[in-house]
Motif scaffolding. Sequence first.
Motif, PDB file in Angstrom:
ATOM      1  N   ASP A 265       0.971  -1.393   0.228  1.00  0.00           N
ATOM      2  CA  ASP A 265       0.000  -0.154   0.076  1.00  0.00           C
ATOM      3  C   ASP A 265       0.795   1.299  -0.103  1.00  0.00           C
ATOM      4  OD1 ASP A 265      -1.888   1.830   0.070  1.00  0.00           O
ATOM      5  OD2 ASP A 265      -2.886   1.231   2.166  1.00  0.00           O
ATOM      6  N   PRO A 266       1.523   1.617  -1.333  1.00  0.00           N
ATOM      7  CA  PRO A 266       2.282   2.707  -1.146  1.00  0.00           C
ATOM      8  C   PRO A 266       1.833   4.220  -0.676  1.00  0.00           C
ATOM      9  CG  PRO A 266       2.268   1.481  -3.245  1.00  0.00           C
ATOM     10  CD  PRO A 266       1.082   0.877  -2.343  1.00  0.00           C
ATOM     11  N   GLU A 267       0.670   4.256  -0.816  1.00  0.00           N
ATOM     12  CA  GLU A 267      -0.025   5.427  -0.136  1.00  0.00           C
ATOM     13  C   GLU A 267      -0.269   5.686   1.201  1.00  0.00           C
ATOM     14  OE1 GLU A 267      -2.908   7.577  -3.328  1.00  0.00           O
ATOM     15  OE2 GLU A 267      -3.447   5.646  -3.538  1.00  0.00           O
ATOM     16  N   SER A 268      -0.266   4.693   1.928  1.00  0.00           N
ATOM     17  CA  SER A 268      -0.241   4.598   3.357  1.00  0.00           C
ATOM     18  C   SER A 268       1.004   5.276   4.114  1.00  0.00           C
ATOM     19  CB  SER A 268      -0.298   3.323   3.902  1.00  0.00           C
ATOM     20  OG  SER A 268       0.677   2.483   3.674  1.00  0.00           O
ATOM     21  N   ARG A 269       1.114   5.910   5.177  1.00  0.00           N
ATOM     22  CA  ARG A 269       2.249   6.298   5.866  1.00  0.00           C
ATOM     23  C   ARG A 269       2.320   5.934   7.124  1.00  0.00           C
ATOM     24  NH1 ARG A 269       1.407  12.823   3.837  1.00  0.00           N
ATOM     25  NH2 ARG A 269       1.982  12.705   1.629  1.00  0.00           N
ATOM     26  N   LEU A 270       3.551   5.851   7.795  1.00  0.00           N
ATOM     27  CA  LEU A 270       3.852   5.623   8.973  1.00  0.00           C
ATOM     28  C   LEU A 270       3.639   7.052   9.666  1.00  0.00           C
ATOM     29  CD1 LEU A 270       7.100   3.572   8.983  1.00  0.00           C
ATOM     30  CD2 LEU A 270       4.920   2.821   9.591  1.00  0.00           C
ATOM     31  N   TYR A 271       2.681   6.852  10.923  1.00  0.00           N
ATOM     32  CA  TYR A 271       2.163   7.915  11.616  1.00  0.00           C
ATOM     33  C   TYR A 271       1.611   7.688  12.794  1.00  0.00           C
ATOM     34  CZ  TYR A 271      -0.259  12.429  12.248  1.00  0.00           C
ATOM     35  OH  TYR A 271      -0.815  13.648  12.729  1.00  0.00           O
ATOM     36  N   LYS A 272       1.532   8.486  13.773  1.00  0.00           N
ATOM     37  CA  LYS A 272       0.927   8.293  15.112  1.00  0.00           C
ATOM     38  C   LYS A 272       0.432   9.574  15.503  1.00  0.00           C
ATOM     39  CE  LYS A 272       5.340   8.940  17.394  1.00  0.00           C
ATOM     40  NZ  LYS A 272       6.456   8.258  18.509  1.00  0.00           N
ATOM     41  N   LYS A 273      -0.758   9.603  16.461  1.00  0.00           N
ATOM     42  CA  LYS A 273      -1.377  10.751  16.815  1.00  0.00           C
ATOM     43  C   LYS A 273      -1.044  10.854  18.114  1.00  0.00           C
ATOM     44  CE  LYS A 273      -5.195  12.124  15.819  1.00  0.00           C
ATOM     45  NZ  LYS A 273      -6.810  12.684  15.749  1.00  0.00           N
ATOM     46  N   SER A 274      -0.575  10.018  18.938  1.00  0.00           N
ATOM     47  CA  SER A 274       0.094  10.262  20.355  1.00  0.00           C
ATOM     48  C   SER A 274       1.554  10.028  20.488  1.00  0.00           C
ATOM     49  CB  SER A 274      -0.559   8.931  21.223  1.00  0.00           C
ATOM     50  OG  SER A 274       0.075   9.029  22.403  1.00  0.00           O
ATOM     51  N   THR A 275       2.059  10.703  21.119  1.00  0.00           N
ATOM     52  CA  THR A 275       3.730  10.577  21.276  1.00  0.00           C
ATOM     53  C   THR A 275       3.989   9.314  21.968  1.00  0.00           C
ATOM     54  OG1 THR A 275       3.560  11.967  23.414  1.00  0.00           O
ATOM     55  CG2 THR A 275       4.036  13.101  21.419  1.00  0.00           C
ATOM     56  N   ALA A 276       3.058   8.796  22.674  1.00  0.00           N
ATOM     57  CA  ALA A 276       3.467   7.464  23.521  1.00  0.00           C
ATOM     58  C   ALA A 276       3.294   6.306  22.501  1.00  0.00           C
ATOM     59  CB  ALA A 276       2.726   7.290  24.665  1.00  0.00           C
ATOM     60  N   ALA A 277       2.552   6.699  21.494  1.00  0.00           N
ATOM     61  CA  ALA A 277       2.281   5.060  20.645  1.00  0.00           C
ATOM     62  C   ALA A 277       3.401   4.922  19.538  1.00  0.00           C
ATOM     63  CB  ALA A 277       0.839   5.660  19.858  1.00  0.00           C
ATOM     64  N   GLN A 278       3.201   3.986  19.095  1.00  0.00           N
ATOM     65  CA  GLN A 278       4.223   3.434  17.877  1.00  0.00           C
ATOM     66  C   GLN A 278       3.652   3.643  16.448  1.00  0.00           C
ATOM     67  OE1 GLN A 278       4.710  -0.596  17.235  1.00  0.00           O
ATOM     68  NE2 GLN A 278       6.888  -0.440  16.608  1.00  0.00           N
ATOM     69  N   ALA A 279       4.314   4.457  15.696  1.00  0.00           N
ATOM     70  CA  ALA A 279       3.862   4.819  14.235  1.00  0.00           C
ATOM     71  C   ALA A 279       3.620   3.645  13.392  1.00  0.00           C
ATOM     72  CB  ALA A 279       5.246   5.723  13.718  1.00  0.00           C
ATOM     73  N   GLU A 280       2.500   3.625  12.888  1.00  0.00           N
ATOM     74  CA  GLU A 280       1.844   2.482  12.283  1.00  0.00           C
ATOM     75  C   GLU A 280       1.296   2.964  10.788  1.00  0.00           C
ATOM     76  OE1 GLU A 280       1.605  -0.485  13.152  1.00  0.00           O
ATOM     77  OE2 GLU A 280       2.137  -0.399  15.332  1.00  0.00           O
ATOM     78  N   PRO A 281       1.445   1.930   9.804  1.00  0.00           N
ATOM     79  CA  PRO A 281       0.897   2.383   8.642  1.00  0.00           C
ATOM     80  C   PRO A 281      -0.596   2.812   8.572  1.00  0.00           C
ATOM     81  CG  PRO A 281       2.201   0.246   8.520  1.00  0.00           C
ATOM     82  CD  PRO A 281       1.930   0.368   9.929  1.00  0.00           C
ATOM     83  N   SER A 282      -0.824   3.781   8.220  1.00  0.00           N
ATOM     84  CA  SER A 282      -2.139   4.360   8.393  1.00  0.00           C
ATOM     85  C   SER A 282      -2.600   5.550   7.375  1.00  0.00           C
ATOM     86  CB  SER A 282      -2.107   5.134   9.838  1.00  0.00           C
ATOM     87  OG  SER A 282      -1.407   6.205   9.837  1.00  0.00           O
ATOM     88  N   TYR A 283      -3.944   5.647   7.547  1.00  0.00           N
ATOM     89  CA  TYR A 283      -4.447   6.845   6.620  1.00  0.00           C
ATOM     90  C   TYR A 283      -5.476   7.550   8.039  1.00  0.00           C
ATOM     91  CZ  TYR A 283      -4.141   4.444   2.304  1.00  0.00           C
ATOM     92  OH  TYR A 283      -3.330   3.856   1.313  1.00  0.00           O
TER      93      TYR A 283
END
Length: 356
Positions: free
Chosen positions: A187-205
């Motif tokens: 899924d090339p359009e997904s990005r590693l991102y997190k909304k919380s500083t304590a969370a782990q960045a995950e492939p997401s929209y």
Amino acid sequence: MRGEDLHQAAMYSYINLEQRVPEAHRLRAIRKMVNQALEQLSNHFEGLYARRGRPSIPPEHLIRALLLQLLYGLRSEAQLMEQLEYNLLFRWFVGLEMDDPIWDATVFTKNRERLMKGEVSQRLLQAVLEQAQAHNLLSAEHFTVDGTLLEAWANRRSFQEKDPETVVGTGSGGSKLLRDTHESSPDPESRLYKKSTAAQAEPSYLGHVMIENRNGLVVAACATQSSTTAEREAALEMLKELKRSPSAVTLGADKQYQDPTFVGELRKQQVVPHIAEYESGQNQCKNSLQPEERESPGFKTSQRKRKLVEMVFGWGKLSSIMRQMKLRGRNQVDWLFRLLATANNLVRLVKLIPAQ
């Protein structure tokens, strides 16, 4: 006396599907609203299909089946078709008789592009909102916006480094960010991102929802690629879709939307910002509300109504399939997310319309 445990099947059934569904079942009210909305889209469906050739699975059947998948949280079309094989309630809702053959799950894959091209999920959402408006359930003056993380159908380990010669920096001053240098192979359009500083960045929209404050019904929805500015950009786009009052309206939001540029754009569109402010820390400099906006009685009301938008996300992630989107690509995720918003409205309207 004790009844006998007979194993001989009956040859005929004298009770049809309509009689088997309880009168008070919530799907009866939902099916009535869905059918009314689909009737409005009938002419639009005509333009999506060829006038000659072999008859396809009716788009009305496909849409009703997809709504069932969302309403009952079925993880895949394969599970949905398994239910349609033997679940009489599902057959009744879709419009199949007891002896009608079901179609293969790949029919959804082949027809999804057609339904996406015709913006069917967006049109269906608007048709359902018109029914809500007919019962005076929508506010045209007071709204709330929020966003949520949508886990993509990909894994962190699927992100690979791009060819350095093809990388173009999209950061400040042309700097190269992680989203520029790496992409997921499935899924090339997904990005590693997190909304919380304590969370782990995950492939997401990111999924974005705008509700009206009277009953918490979704009036606009969309999904975008994940970024720190996506929520504010999506909010401005959704405001353009609204059928709102010609006078000034209010928009409630959390601190993520507290940005001088965003607040300025709201004022240009005659939208009064009722956005939560930072009370301490280095982000206090982002606070941009004027004293009359901050101290107005409507500000507290808007902040109190913010919980209604969280109910949309809570339903989608706990009762439906919003936690991880099974489709890949932003366009497909966006289409499915709008259909999720429609399903949420249908669940809410079952409770609201009879009370009118």
